[in-house]
Design an enzyme around this catalytic site. Sequence first.
Site, PDB file in Angstrom:
ATOM      1  N   TYR A  68      46.023  45.485  46.318  1.00  0.00           N
ATOM      2  CA  TYR A  68      45.284  45.264  45.063  1.00  0.00           C
ATOM      3  C   TYR A  68      45.779  46.217  43.968  1.00  0.00           C
ATOM      4  CZ  TYR A  68      41.198  44.546  42.032  1.00  0.00           C
ATOM      5  OH  TYR A  68      40.354  44.253  40.969  1.00  0.00           O
TER       6      TYR A  68
ATOM      7  N   LYS B 252      47.563  45.224  40.437  1.00  0.00           N
ATOM      8  CA  LYS B 252      46.953  45.558  39.136  1.00  0.00           C
ATOM      9  C   LYS B 252      47.850  46.491  38.323  1.00  0.00           C
ATOM     10  CE  LYS B 252      43.303  43.037  39.581  1.00  0.00           C
ATOM     11  NZ  LYS B 252      43.070  41.892  38.697  1.00  0.00           N
TER      12      LYS B 252
HETATM   13  N1  NAD Z   1      34.360  43.235  39.925  1.00  0.00           N
HETATM   14  C1  NAD Z   1      34.991  44.363  39.737  1.00  0.00           C
HETATM   15  O1  NAD Z   1      34.507  45.449  40.053  1.00  0.00           O
HETATM   16  C2  NAD Z   1      36.335  44.364  39.054  1.00  0.00           C
HETATM   17  C3  NAD Z   1      36.837  45.577  38.574  1.00  0.00           C
HETATM   18  C4  NAD Z   1      38.083  45.585  37.943  1.00  0.00           C
HETATM   19  C5  NAD Z   1      38.799  44.403  37.810  1.00  0.00           C
HETATM   20  N2  NAD Z   1      38.284  43.239  38.303  1.00  0.00           N
HETATM   21  C6  NAD Z   1      39.083  42.030  38.143  1.00  0.00           C
HETATM   22  O2  NAD Z   1      38.367  41.078  37.375  1.00  0.00           O
HETATM   23  C7  NAD Z   1      38.748  39.760  37.746  1.00  0.00           C
HETATM   24  C8  NAD Z   1      37.510  38.934  38.054  1.00  0.00           C
HETATM   25  O3  NAD Z   1      36.841  39.523  39.156  1.00  0.00           O
HETATM   26  P1  NAD Z   1      35.340  39.178  39.550  1.00  0.00           P
HETATM   27  O4  NAD Z   1      34.721  40.459  39.938  1.00  0.00           O
HETATM   28  O5  NAD Z   1      34.692  38.339  38.529  1.00  0.00           O
HETATM   29  O6  NAD Z   1      35.638  38.359  40.891  1.00  0.00           O
HETATM   30  P2  NAD Z   1      34.929  37.077  41.516  1.00  0.00           P
HETATM   31  O7  NAD Z   1      35.376  37.041  42.934  1.00  0.00           O
HETATM   32  O8  NAD Z   1      33.473  37.052  41.221  1.00  0.00           O
HETATM   33  O9  NAD Z   1      35.630  35.880  40.691  1.00  0.00           O
HETATM   34  C9  NAD Z   1      36.983  35.585  40.835  1.00  0.00           C
HETATM   35  C10 NAD Z   1      37.241  34.154  40.396  1.00  0.00           C
HETATM   36  O10 NAD Z   1      38.631  33.879  40.594  1.00  0.00           O
HETATM   37  C11 NAD Z   1      38.769  32.633  41.248  1.00  0.00           C
HETATM   38  N3  NAD Z   1      40.015  32.575  42.008  1.00  0.00           N
HETATM   39  C12 NAD Z   1      40.338  33.244  43.154  1.00  0.00           C
HETATM   40  N4  NAD Z   1      41.566  32.893  43.565  1.00  0.00           N
HETATM   41  C13 NAD Z   1      42.045  32.009  42.663  1.00  0.00           C
HETATM   42  C14 NAD Z   1      43.255  31.284  42.545  1.00  0.00           C
HETATM   43  N5  NAD Z   1      44.229  31.375  43.467  1.00  0.00           N
HETATM   44  N6  NAD Z   1      43.426  30.464  41.478  1.00  0.00           N
HETATM   45  C15 NAD Z   1      42.440  30.331  40.563  1.00  0.00           C
HETATM   46  N7  NAD Z   1      41.270  30.979  40.615  1.00  0.00           N
HETATM   47  C16 NAD Z   1      41.066  31.810  41.662  1.00  0.00           C
HETATM   48  C17 NAD Z   1      37.546  32.548  42.165  1.00  0.00           C
HETATM   49  O11 NAD Z   1      37.297  31.228  42.585  1.00  0.00           O
HETATM   50  C18 NAD Z   1      36.478  33.121  41.236  1.00  0.00           C
HETATM   51  O12 NAD Z   1      35.931  32.130  40.405  1.00  0.00           O
HETATM   52  C19 NAD Z   1      39.695  39.933  38.937  1.00  0.00           C
HETATM   53  O13 NAD Z   1      41.029  39.869  38.501  1.00  0.00           O
HETATM   54  C20 NAD Z   1      39.380  41.321  39.449  1.00  0.00           C
HETATM   55  O14 NAD Z   1      40.447  41.886  40.128  1.00  0.00           O
HETATM   56  C21 NAD Z   1      37.070  43.193  38.918  1.00  0.00           C
END
Ligand code: NAD
Length: 322
Positions: free
Chosen positions: A227, A231
């Site tokens: 991860y 990133k």
């Molecule tokens: N939640 C956190 O703490 C956090 C922190 C920093 C960064 N992020 C980043 O933010 C983004 C969103 O995360 P989140 O927390 O909302 O996650 P989440 O798991 O709630 O949502 C992720 C979404 O991506 C979709 N997805 C997964 N694989 C896919 C693919 N191959 N093609 C298309 N869509 C796909 C899923 O179906 C889902 O709708 C991610 O990139 C994550 O790495 C999250």
Amino acid sequence: MAWRVRVFSELYLSVEPHKSTCAIAIVENERGERLVARVPARYFGKIKQGVEGEVVEEWSVFGKLPVFIPRVQEEYRRVALVTGGSRGIGAAIALEFAKHGFDVVVADIVQDAETEKTLEAIRSHGVRAFFVYMDVSKSESVFKAVDEAVKLAGRIDVLVNNAGITKDTYLERMREEDWDAVINVNLKGAFLCSKAVLPIMKQVGGGVIVNISSIVGLLGNIAQANYAASKAGLIGLTKTLAKELAPYGIRVVAIAPGFAKTRMALAVPSAILQEYMRRIPIPRLVEPEEIAKLVYHVVENEALNGVVIPIDLGTTIASPIA
Ligand SMILES: NC(=O)c1ccc[n+]([C@@H]2O[C@H](COP(=O)([O-])OP(=O)(O)OC[C@H]3O[C@@H](n4cnc5c(N)ncnc54)[C@H](O)[C@@H]3O)[C@@H](O)[C@H]2O)c1
């Protein structure tokens, strides 16, 4: 005074001394005076011989340059495509664009009740919402979905590379497929989507790509080698594309959130989350809506390009000592 286009040329080239792509027009006023003026790329496809407009003098360090602004109706709404927009941070971002009058395309591998709720919420702001099936890790799926998105929405002005997954474990236990899966969705996905929207953004005269990175890409994190690498890779991709695509009027920015209140963060073992809270200056999770507001700001603030903006309650300044 009104000016009229006599001849023009749309160039997909940067014109010195400016690096931005533009059209060059010879325009004429009522007195028969002619001058050569630049036409901003957002008017591509809208200028024809005879189109009327105004000439304004744009200040630059190279001196004043005449710019022709055609008098044309801007009868379209801007369109934002959000990958992984079905739920979590992506859904909040999609909704924020809708609040500001964008039509929104949600691109995801999942279409369930949460997706429908997101689409309904977008439409409640009086804009159009579309769903396209897209697996960001697969070239064929990405290009097909972007094609479909353009057929449905007409254009793409903003791409948010938000789709992301985790497969956390210590290096010793991390399987090759865990590494590949995370890199393919989080990093290759952003590469493929950026590549697929590029011709469309060039055609409409510019756009903005926002990559959702993470503080883990800046700081590293135990049990997240795949991860963190994905990133951090997104940050390199952002900086490179910000340089490469600027001549087309396309800006590229990365956002690095700390732990946010979504399914992804809530899957982290509570002992790790509690330890994290003890270390950060403001001990809470970031709200998805706070990230969404920053993404919208990035799109509207034309001075932001090639930067990584943490939104992390002070995590990146937290030290192990104080
Ligand atoms: N939640 C956190 O703490 C956090 C922190 C920093 C960064 N992020 C980043 O933010 C983004 C969103 O995360 P989140 O927390 O909302 O996650 P989440 O798991 O709630 O949502 C992720 C979404 O991506 C979709 N997805 C997964 N694989 C896919 C693919 N191959 N093609 C298309 N869509 C796909 C899923 O179906 C889902 O709708 C991610 O990139 C994550 O790495 C999250």
